[in-house]
Enzyme design. Structure first.
Site, PDB file in Angstrom:
ATOM      1  N   SER A 194       0.686  -1.883  -0.463  1.00 16.63           N
ATOM      2  CA  SER A 194       0.013   0.092   0.477  1.00 16.63           C
ATOM      3  C   SER A 194       0.611   1.552  -0.010  1.00 16.63           C
ATOM      4  CB  SER A 194      -0.998   0.064   1.098  1.00 16.63           C
ATOM      5  OG  SER A 194      -1.009   0.831   1.780  1.00 16.63           O
ATOM      6  N   CYS A 320      -8.270  -1.440  12.054  1.00 17.90           N
ATOM      7  CA  CYS A 320      -9.183  -1.684  11.864  1.00 17.90           C
ATOM      8  C   CYS A 320     -10.870  -2.206  12.766  1.00 17.90           C
ATOM      9  CB  CYS A 320      -9.309  -2.730  10.715  1.00 17.90           C
ATOM     10  SG  CYS A 320      -7.547  -2.160   9.527  1.00 17.90           S
TER      11      CYS A 320
END
Lengths: 459, 459
Positions: A194, A320
């Site tokens: 990422s 998350c």
């Protein structure tokens, strides 16, 4: 600047910004077109792919640009599973993978596939032999992160890749946290990453599929990016992502030494400065810029708020799940304390002064939170025939642990305390407290409401 | 600048560039975080969502930002189908939808669902009653574009939405080509769009799901964007997308009048300047900036190349099949000529001079290509008992049509020509040629190799 959450997102690298701005003029057209604007866009895209492939250590035609690291993981796992559908539908993941991997695994289970979670030790590390034991005749794919996103522990990727290779099972490596520091060693089969973790822009992920790996892209057909990433390519962002990867790699060796010294300082000094702290994660085999610790008797969110008031941005638990009250699955898998958890992840270029100021501010912030949580009333304590009972039902962590700590001295050595709690975090934090305090965790049993946790005083 | 392919991608709007640059500093952090950088990112994201929702005409919480228009379509169709799985697995699409819609439909068919393609007239327009006839008890979803991406024809969305609404079936509108010009009328249920079509950056799509529409996101769980678009939000690009949508909308009314006049000029003058041209698409109910025409006896790719040499960037056939030799599914569905197809889509701000120069250059470019294709040898012509046979096997369009045109005068009025061809485009182009030339297309029949097309000379 007190932004210490680089493992979540890094500010844009100056080189990325330059590259982005330069390619806004040249890279907006459709690279599939044959006219001049399309050809220019194609040239930029091809050059970015070559640069990224060189940094990964793969062939350019093995690398696709996706719209995020999460999307790379989702597409990579789905495509690899489908490519080996005839072998079976068994997936191996470590217990401490990023949520994008674990959610992919949940989807497989929901559709009738099987998943084995490989456990980790208290440092958050898997054993290569555990992957060997998890392999089955119907194993389609194994996944292992290069380094953990919450505690920084590096995984033995090369050894696990070897174990998988010997069994003919492809290994997908989620390299989101480490690719900025260097290529991933070992004979892996798929790799994801990422860009915004290494100072590239948001909106760019990498999916690498080695030649020879069976891969069947899922979802509606789309001819872009070898059919592996649907949608119009975001070329300016891709160019910026590749440029910043190259730039951070050029600085990586020196910056790693510098950040490692700074995080080492935090690792060593926090337990001296703050009472009742556990530093978690592997002390040696770890990412240079990440250090994580948990503070007893502290509510993580309240501590983050105190630190934010002082100008420091850190995260707590799993990024998350920060919007939920569930304790981090990583800390749970490690069996370490989750309460009052703080992850410090230093961005490139952070100064020594910022780190020192953090160390100055932290003890007061922790003390403030502990003070606010205060002394709970003792009316909840009942002495039963065989144990002192603490009723913490309806109270959120860290209250159950605080109440336990308050009464442990009230029973004789050898005596029992029974803590009643309906907060899921207690299941993790009470045993962790026992470990830290040298008390014996006897076990849990169902109670009328919630669960009863049994602790024996041994010191 | 002779970039005439705005329907594929528009250059970045100056406002988008400003917004992008400004938000690179403020919008890089994780908007799910509670610290200052995260809060700043959240503020930007919320403001962009409100601006985009206002432009669409929906509530902010109905709108999710995806990583592309294609992804919005894929996710929108998959989620809407899954949300109504209990009703059935029948999907209605028009025959001229974007490939992202048609590929989603193919995926449904491949997994056992059913798809009805609603035909279009020669202008590329569906009849609302045809949607009504396609509706079944097990219809889960209907899809219709707001305007066609290849020929610019506007679809009767409001009427189709009414037909669907009456049957309780949600309608998904792909508004990729029209959202920059204005909101989509009618009582639709889902809407998708793509920012780089209106001068926003690549990497941003919109997926709108009206409250009350059953929607079950597919793929691994992810909590971002209401679970409808996995992966870290690309906030700088999202901010730029919203800002440019607002900016182009402010200019839309005046710019639409200007572009419509310019495309009208092309529509009227191209048939005067170039012999054997068919302008396709609805002459009135169409996008302001798009005009499409097909040139007999011309290879589309060669013509694009000639125009590129002259400094003009246009597209041919369907953008998503430009790298293949298949004729555009849109032109095929309309039953119009596909050979020598050119789509001119003017970007905002294009000058009258550029358009005039294009009209000056076009006739020579077409003539050059026609000349290069030259006169094919007549040795392939055989006179049979009942017909003149032209053997075009192994020859790509437009050669079969050129050969047909060369021999039609060799048979008497009432006589037959049989063209043998194994090029799929002939199936479309030979009937289209007959229509243009006033000859009778009798039909096709299988031949030893390929297909035999029968044409009767009537004039």
């Amino acid at each position: 600047m007190g932004y210490f959450d680089a493992a979540s997102a890094a500010p844009l690298h100056p080189i990325a910004r330059q590259a982005l701005q330069a390619s806004l003029d040249e890279g907006w057209a459709d690279p599939a077109r044959l006219y001049r604007e399309g050809r220019r866009a194609r040239v930029l895209l091809d050059a970015a792919r070559e640069a990224a492939a060189e940094a990964v250590g793969c062939r350019p035609d093995e690398l696709a640009f996706t719209s995020s690291g999460t999307r790379a993981v989702h597409s990579g796992i789905a495509g690899a599973l489908a490519g080996r559908r005839r072998v079976g539908r068994h997936l191996i993941v470590s217990a401490v993978e990023h949520s994008s991997v674990l959610h992919s695994a949940e989807l497989l289970e929901a559709s009738g596939g099987a998943v084995t979670q490989v456990p980790v030790d208290r440092a958050g590390r898997v054993k290569p032999s555990a992957y060997g034991e998890a392999l089955r005749a119907d194993t389609a794919l194994a996944c292992l992160q290069s380094a953990n996103h919450e505690v920084g522990t590096e995984q033995p990727v090369a050894e696990v890749a070897e174990v998988c290779r010997a069994a003919g099972v492809p290994l997908l490596v989620d390299a989101a946290q480490s690719l900025g520091w260097g290529p991933v060693d070992g004979d892996w089969s798929l790799l994801t990453a990422s860009a915004h973790k290494w100072g590239g822009p948001s909106g760019v992920g990498l999916l690498v599929v080695r030649k020879g790996v069976r891969f069947a892209p899922q979802g509606p057909a789309d001819e872009r990016e070898s059919g592996r990433a649907a949608g119009f390519e975001n070329i300016p962002a891709i160019v910026a992502a590749a440029a910043s990867l190259r730039a951070v790699r050029a600085e990586a060796a020196a910056e790693a030494v510098r950040l490692r010294e700074l995080t080492e300082r935090i690792r060593a000094r926090v337990p001296q400065l703050v009472p009742d702290v556990e530093v978690v994660g592997d002390p040696v085999r770890r990412l240079p810029g990440v250090v994580t610790f948990s503070c007893l008797y502290v509510d993580g969110e309240a501590l983050l708020h105190e630190l934010d008031r002082e100008g420091f941005s850190v995260s707590s638990g799993s990024s998350c799940t920060s919007s939920t009250l569930t304790p981090s699955h990583v800390l749970r898998a490690m069996g370490v304390l989750s309460e009052g958890n703080v992850r410090v992840s230093l961005p490139a270029g952070v100064t020594e002064e910022d780190v020192e100021r953090f160390l100055t501010v932290l003890p007061g912030a922790v003390a403030t939170v502990r003070e606010k949580l205060g002394a709970p009333g003792s009316e909840a304590v009942v002495r039963e025939a065989d144990a002192l009972v603490v009723d913490s039902l309806g109270k959120r962590c860290p209250i159950p642990v605080i109440e336990l700590a308050k009464v442990i001295g009230d029973v004789p050595v050898g005596g029992l305390v029974r803590v009643l709690s309906d907060d899921e975090a207690a299941r993790l934090d009470i045993p962790a407290w026992c470990e830290m305090r040298g008390q014996e965790y006897v076990g849990e049993e169902p109670a009328d409401k919630g669960t009863a946790y049994l602790i024996r005083r041994v010191s």
